[in-house]
Write a protein that holds these residues in place. Structure first.
Motif, PDB file in Angstrom:
ATOM      1  N   ILE A  55       0.863  -1.180   0.000  1.00 39.45           N
ATOM      2  CA  ILE A  55       0.000   0.000   0.000  1.00 39.45           C
ATOM      3  C   ILE A  55       0.894   1.223   0.000  1.00 39.45           C
ATOM      4  CG2 ILE A  55      -1.739   1.305   1.259  1.00 39.45           C
ATOM      5  CD1 ILE A  55      -2.705  -1.338   2.436  1.00 39.45           C
ATOM      6  N   GLY A  56       0.663   2.134  -0.954  1.00 36.57           N
ATOM      7  CA  GLY A  56       1.461   3.350  -1.011  1.00 36.57           C
ATOM      8  C   GLY A  56       1.158   4.164  -2.253  1.00 36.57           C
ATOM      9  N   LYS A  57       1.993   5.175  -2.496  1.00 38.22           N
ATOM     10  CA  LYS A  57       1.835   6.046  -3.667  1.00 38.22           C
ATOM     11  C   LYS A  57       2.414   5.359  -4.884  1.00 38.22           C
ATOM     12  CE  LYS A  57       1.822  10.600  -1.646  1.00 38.22           C
ATOM     13  NZ  LYS A  57       2.431  11.924  -1.683  1.00 38.22           N
ATOM     14  N   VAL A  58       1.754   5.553  -6.019  1.00 40.12           N
ATOM     15  CA  VAL A  58       2.165   4.890  -7.247  1.00 40.12           C
ATOM     16  C   VAL A  58       2.860   5.890  -8.172  1.00 40.12           C
ATOM     17  CG1 VAL A  58      -0.001   5.279  -8.485  1.00 40.12           C
ATOM     18  CG2 VAL A  58       1.378   3.330  -9.071  1.00 40.12           C
ATOM     19  N   ASN A  67       5.813   1.609 -10.054  1.00 36.35           N
ATOM     20  CA  ASN A  67       6.578   1.619  -8.817  1.00 36.35           C
ATOM     21  C   ASN A  67       5.639   2.071  -7.709  1.00 36.35           C
ATOM     22  OD1 ASN A  67       8.752   1.027 -10.410  1.00 36.35           O
ATOM     23  ND2 ASN A  67       9.737   3.015 -10.194  1.00 36.35           N
ATOM     24  N   ILE A  68       5.735   1.431  -6.541  1.00 35.90           N
ATOM     25  CA  ILE A  68       4.896   1.805  -5.410  1.00 35.90           C
ATOM     26  C   ILE A  68       5.811   2.165  -4.253  1.00 35.90           C
ATOM     27  CG2 ILE A  68       3.139   1.050  -3.781  1.00 35.90           C
ATOM     28  CD1 ILE A  68       2.116  -0.824  -5.951  1.00 35.90           C
ATOM     29  N   LYS A  69       5.649   3.394  -3.749  1.00 36.03           N
ATOM     30  CA  LYS A  69       6.459   3.861  -2.627  1.00 36.03           C
ATOM     31  C   LYS A  69       5.689   3.592  -1.339  1.00 36.03           C
ATOM     32  CE  LYS A  69       8.971   7.871  -0.979  1.00 36.03           C
ATOM     33  NZ  LYS A  69       9.235   9.287  -1.203  1.00 36.03           N
ATOM     34  N   THR A  70       6.156   2.622  -0.561  1.00 31.22           N
ATOM     35  CA  THR A  70       5.512   2.249   0.691  1.00 31.22           C
ATOM     36  C   THR A  70       6.337   2.795   1.856  1.00 31.22           C
ATOM     37  OG1 THR A  70       6.705   0.163   0.895  1.00 31.22           O
ATOM     38  CG2 THR A  70       4.670   0.124  -0.377  1.00 31.22           C
ATOM     39  N   SER A  71       5.840   2.590   3.064  1.00 29.12           N
ATOM     40  CA  SER A  71       6.582   3.042   4.243  1.00 29.12           C
ATOM     41  C   SER A  71       7.865   2.234   4.422  1.00 29.12           C
ATOM     42  CB  SER A  71       5.708   2.924   5.489  1.00 29.12           C
ATOM     43  OG  SER A  71       5.287   1.586   5.661  1.00 29.12           O
ATOM     44  N   VAL A  75       8.777  -0.460  -4.105  1.00 24.09           N
ATOM     45  CA  VAL A  75       8.636  -1.750  -4.774  1.00 24.09           C
ATOM     46  C   VAL A  75       8.491  -1.444  -6.259  1.00 24.09           C
ATOM     47  CG1 VAL A  75       7.297  -3.864  -4.911  1.00 24.09           C
ATOM     48  CG2 VAL A  75       7.456  -2.651  -2.750  1.00 24.09           C
ATOM     49  N   GLU A  76       9.379  -1.972  -7.079  1.00 21.97           N
ATOM     50  CA  GLU A  76       9.405  -1.646  -8.503  1.00 21.97           C
ATOM     51  C   GLU A  76       8.803  -2.766  -9.340  1.00 21.97           C
ATOM     52  OE1 GLU A  76      13.479  -0.865  -9.390  1.00 21.97           O
ATOM     53  OE2 GLU A  76      13.470   1.042  -8.328  1.00 21.97           O
ATOM     54  N   GLY A  77       8.178  -2.381 -10.448  1.00 23.53           N
ATOM     55  CA  GLY A  77       7.721  -3.342 -11.440  1.00 23.53           C
ATOM     56  C   GLY A  77       6.448  -4.081 -11.092  1.00 23.53           C
ATOM     57  N   ILE A  78       5.496  -3.421 -10.442  1.00 28.19           N
ATOM     58  CA  ILE A  78       4.222  -4.045 -10.111  1.00 28.19           C
ATOM     59  C   ILE A  78       3.254  -3.811 -11.279  1.00 28.19           C
ATOM     60  CG2 ILE A  78       2.282  -4.077  -8.493  1.00 28.19           C
ATOM     61  CD1 ILE A  78       4.878  -5.056  -7.268  1.00 28.19           C
ATOM     62  N   GLY A  79       2.626  -4.849 -11.756  1.00 27.31           N
ATOM     63  CA  GLY A  79       1.693  -4.744 -12.877  1.00 27.31           C
ATOM     64  C   GLY A  79       0.421  -4.004 -12.504  1.00 27.31           C
ATOM     65  N   TRP A  80      -0.135  -3.290 -13.461  1.00 24.91           N
ATOM     66  CA  TRP A  80      -1.323  -2.474 -13.187  1.00 24.91           C
ATOM     67  C   TRP A  80      -2.530  -3.336 -12.851  1.00 24.91           C
ATOM     68  CZ3 TRP A  80      -5.824  -2.609 -16.063  1.00 24.91           C
ATOM     69  CH2 TRP A  80      -5.771  -3.283 -17.274  1.00 24.91           C
TER      70      TRP A  80
END
Length: 116
Positions: A55-58, A67-71, A75-80
């Motif tokens: 869970i975070g900003k995309v 890429n999702i910036k979590t606390s 995390v890089e390369g997450i599929g939409w």
């Protein structure tokens, strides 16, 4: 905590110190598969190296791999297809704070602070 962050700018390319453009242009579209950079998303990745719930900003990419910036980090390369929007970008920056419960005697772990 809530902070005004704005909606972005019209800058379409990097410029050097003299104002001349360099590098490749930025993305043409603001939305990629319905997602926009700055949206808060929940990604449920069933298997693989990045398996889990993030869970975070995309940060969107034209390829559909985000890429999702979590606390805990980025995390890089997450599929939409694995992402669900929790909140759209609205010009503000949000920070999730942990709720602290305070016991009437002053010790933590009791009633919610709003009840007192």
């Amino acid at each position: 905590m809530i902070k005004a962050a704005g909606h972005g700018s019209r800058k379409r390319r990097h410029v050097d110190r003299y104002g001349f453009p360099f590098g490749k242009p930025f993305m043409r579209e603001k939305l990629v598969h319905g997602f926009q950079t700055g949206d808060i998303v929940k990604a449920v990745v069933p298997d693989g190296k990045k398996a889990g719930i993030h869970i975070g900003k995309v940060s969107v990419r034209n390829t559909g791999r985000f890429n999702i910036k979590t606390s805990a980090g980025t995390v890089e390369g997450i599929g939409w297809r694995n992402c669900t929007i929790l909140q759209r970008k609205d010009g503000y920056s949000y920070q999730i704070a942990k709720q602290v419960f305070i016991h009437p005697t002053g010790k933590s772990g009791g009633f919610p602070a709003e009840v007192l």
